[in-house]
Design a protein around this motif. Structure first.
Motif, mmCIF file in Angstrom:
data_model
loop_
_atom_site.group_PDB
_atom_site.id
_atom_site.type_symbol
_atom_site.label_atom_id
_atom_site.label_comp_id
_atom_site.label_asym_id
_atom_site.label_seq_id
_atom_site.Cartn_x
_atom_site.Cartn_y
_atom_site.Cartn_z
ATOM 1 N N SER A 1 -38.960 42.840 -9.622
ATOM 2 C CA SER A 1 -39.646 42.267 -8.466
ATOM 3 C C SER A 1 -39.773 40.764 -8.645
ATOM 4 O O SER A 1 -39.519 40.217 -9.719
ATOM 5 C CB SER A 1 -41.054 42.872 -8.348
ATOM 6 O OG SER A 1 -41.781 42.638 -9.552
ATOM 7 N N GLU A 2 -40.184 40.095 -7.588
ATOM 8 C CA GLU A 2 -40.366 38.647 -7.640
ATOM 9 C C GLU A 2 -41.366 38.268 -8.730
ATOM 10 O O GLU A 2 -41.178 37.284 -9.454
ATOM 11 C CB GLU A 2 -40.847 38.140 -6.283
ATOM 12 C CG GLU A 2 -41.045 36.633 -6.208
ATOM 13 C CD GLU A 2 -41.495 36.176 -4.838
ATOM 14 O OE1 GLU A 2 -42.022 35.039 -4.725
ATOM 15 O OE2 GLU A 2 -41.322 36.938 -3.856
ATOM 16 N N LEU A 3 -42.426 39.055 -8.872
ATOM 17 C CA LEU A 3 -43.434 38.755 -9.878
ATOM 18 C C LEU A 3 -42.870 38.866 -11.290
ATOM 19 O O LEU A 3 -42.995 37.948 -12.104
ATOM 20 C CB LEU A 3 -44.631 39.698 -9.736
ATOM 21 C CG LEU A 3 -45.670 39.570 -10.862
ATOM 22 C CD1 LEU A 3 -46.367 38.224 -10.811
ATOM 23 C CD2 LEU A 3 -46.687 40.705 -10.805
ATOM 24 N N GLU B 1 -32.209 32.106 -9.810
ATOM 25 C CA GLU B 1 -31.494 30.904 -9.394
ATOM 26 C C GLU B 1 -32.004 29.673 -10.137
ATOM 27 O O GLU B 1 -31.220 28.826 -10.586
ATOM 28 C CB GLU B 1 -31.637 30.709 -7.877
ATOM 29 C CG GLU B 1 -30.964 31.777 -7.028
ATOM 30 C CD GLU B 1 -31.732 33.092 -6.989
ATOM 31 O OE1 GLU B 1 -32.928 33.098 -7.380
ATOM 32 O OE2 GLU B 1 -31.131 34.109 -6.597
ATOM 33 N N GLU B 2 -33.324 29.565 -10.249
ATOM 34 C CA GLU B 2 -33.895 28.424 -10.954
ATOM 35 C C GLU B 2 -33.533 28.452 -12.434
ATOM 36 O O GLU B 2 -33.302 27.406 -13.044
ATOM 37 C CB GLU B 2 -35.409 28.408 -10.784
ATOM 38 C CG GLU B 2 -35.858 28.057 -9.378
ATOM 39 C CD GLU B 2 -37.359 28.155 -9.193
ATOM 40 O OE1 GLU B 2 -37.843 27.890 -8.068
ATOM 41 O OE2 GLU B 2 -38.066 28.504 -10.171
ATOM 42 N N GLU C 1 -30.692 26.414 -17.121
ATOM 43 C CA GLU C 1 -29.787 26.606 -18.254
ATOM 44 C C GLU C 1 -28.617 25.631 -18.178
ATOM 45 O O GLU C 1 -28.156 25.112 -19.203
ATOM 46 C CB GLU C 1 -29.278 28.043 -18.280
ATOM 47 C CG GLU C 1 -28.466 28.382 -19.520
ATOM 48 C CD GLU C 1 -28.029 29.837 -19.551
ATOM 49 O OE1 GLU C 1 -27.737 30.335 -20.657
ATOM 50 O OE2 GLU C 1 -27.970 30.474 -18.486
ATOM 51 N N GLY C 2 -28.151 25.372 -16.976
ATOM 52 C CA GLY C 2 -27.044 24.459 -16.795
ATOM 53 C C GLY C 2 -27.368 23.027 -17.142
ATOM 54 O O GLY C 2 -26.480 22.227 -17.433
ATOM 55 N N SER C 3 -28.695 22.708 -17.132
ATOM 56 C CA SER C 3 -29.112 21.343 -17.436
ATOM 57 C C SER C 3 -29.336 21.109 -18.927
ATOM 58 O O SER C 3 -29.579 19.963 -19.346
ATOM 59 C CB SER C 3 -30.405 21.015 -16.674
ATOM 60 O OG SER C 3 -31.497 21.772 -17.182
ATOM 61 N N LEU C 4 -29.303 22.179 -19.726
ATOM 62 C CA LEU C 4 -29.568 22.033 -21.170
ATOM 63 C C LEU C 4 -28.390 21.390 -21.908
ATOM 64 O O LEU C 4 -27.233 21.563 -21.504
ATOM 65 C CB LEU C 4 -29.890 23.414 -21.769
ATOM 66 C CG LEU C 4 -31.164 24.075 -21.253
ATOM 67 C CD1 LEU C 4 -31.298 25.476 -21.845
ATOM 68 C CD2 LEU C 4 -32.385 23.239 -21.595
#
Length: 365
Positions: free
Chosen positions: A185-187, A356-357, A362-365
């Motif tokens: 779930s979103e939570l 998505e976030e 991860e792509g910015s590491l």
């Protein structure tokens, strides 16, 4: 959501400190607000409805109940008359349980868990005179606006999960860790995303296994999933699965008895005792549901019911964090936790809360 209302009283900061042993501390009389509150609360009645995990889930529901017990004690209320819980064994119990407490003239009724959102919304619309509180989600009307007779309580679980992820990433010897969620779930994605981000921040090469049980009250299934992840090489598993997580501890303790070194990271409350006597709890992500229950109850008895408002508890409010029991956490990891905690609170680091976030993070590491 078109509108979101927020508030936070400074008392929350004090509550997070004073109530660190909520449910076991015999003092904390300060939180009762003095004689005025005691007079007002003499005929005050507050109750909670558990989700299907049950009041003794060692996690989310239990933390809420401990908060309610503490509030009752601080205000001289008698259990089963001034405060109580009603257990739900199935989702179909939510509405009848909520309605029953309204008929019994409870002044404030908590619905514990996002799974109760639809039922809280239905009851709140049918009974506009009732004062309700929903933990872990926001109750809205048909216009997607917060319902005026529901206090919505949320947490920044991803922030606390990031911190235990840092610990897991630094202390894993196999370079493989796991995450077990209750209901996808979103939570629960907030727990997962924050945890993975914490792991990857300190250990980019770590492998992370994730699996959901689709149930918050299935300890046997939790044990089966834990066995699978440990067999794949994970030596640390973080669970955000309520009662299902009890099975993770069972599996870890069984393996520890056979000489295998594995760890569990608990959730919602300090779950150190759940790992005993084998001492398999590495740490826990503490989510102060007890503090939230006490704070909203106190505001309500004082005549300030926060209906129509959304209260969010994060690191800054001491609403989430790592457990006080830290005997199994290395000094190096604790130091790194403090470093990242400061970055999060200052706004320098934004912790992901969705898939998505996390991918972007991860792509910015």
């Amino acid at each position: 959501m078109k509108k979101k209302y927020g508030f936070m009283l400074s008392a929350v900061l004090a509550a997070g400190t004073l109530l660190s042993a909520c449910g076991t501390n015999d003092s904390t009389n300060e939180s009762s607000g003095g004689g005025g509150t005691e007079d007002k609360s003499s005929d005050f009645k507050v109750a909670m409805v558990t989700d299907t995990g049950g009041v003794d889930d060692k996690s989310f529901n239990q933390s809420a109940w401990e908060g309610l017990q503490q509030f009752g004690k601080d205000n001289g209320l008698e259990e089963d008359k001034g405060f109580k819980y009603v257990q739900s064994t199935a989702a179909s119990d939510y509405q009848p349980n909520l309605s029953g407490l309204i008929r019994e003239d409870y002044n404030l009724i908590f619905g514990i868990g996002f799974l109760m959102q639809q039922d809280i919304q239905t009851i709140a619309t049918q009974k506009p005179e009732a004062q309700l509180a929903l933990v872990d989600s926001v109750a809205v009307n048909e216009n997607d606006e917060p319902l005026e007779n529901v206090a919505s309580i949320t947490f920044k679980e991803h922030q606390g999960s990031f911190l235990v992820g840092v610990i897991a990433g630094m202390q894993s010897e196999s370079n493989k860790v796991g995450f077990i969620g209750g209901v996808n779930s979103e939570l629960i994605k907030k727990f997962e995303s924050g945890f993975k981000a914490g792991v990857k921040s300190v250990n980019p090469d770590a492998e992370i296994f994730t699996q959901y049980a689709d149930d918050f009250n299935a300890a046997e299934k939790g044990q089966q999933i834990a066995a699978t992840l440990y067999d794949k090489g994970a030596d640390i598993i973080y669970h955000a699965a309520g009662g299902t997580g009890n099975g993770v501890f069972t599996e870890a303790k069984n393996r520890a008895k056979n000489g295998e070194k594995v760890w569990v990271i608990g959730v919602d409350r300090d779950q150190h005792e759940e790992g005993m006597p084998e001492n398999v709890t590495l740490t826990s992500m503490v989510k102060r549901v007890d503090t939230a229950v006490i704070e909203v109850s106190k505001q309500t008895v004082d005549g300030n019911f926060p209906g129509g408002q959304v209260t969010e508890f994060g690191l800054e409010e001491d609403g989430v964090g790592i457990a006080e029991t830290q005997e199994n956490v290395s000094e190096e990891a604790l130091s790194k936790v403090e470093e990242y905690k400061e970055k999060i609170q200052s706004g320098e680091l934004e912790v992901p809360s969705t898939d998505e976030e996390f991918e972007e993070f991860e792509g910015s590491l």
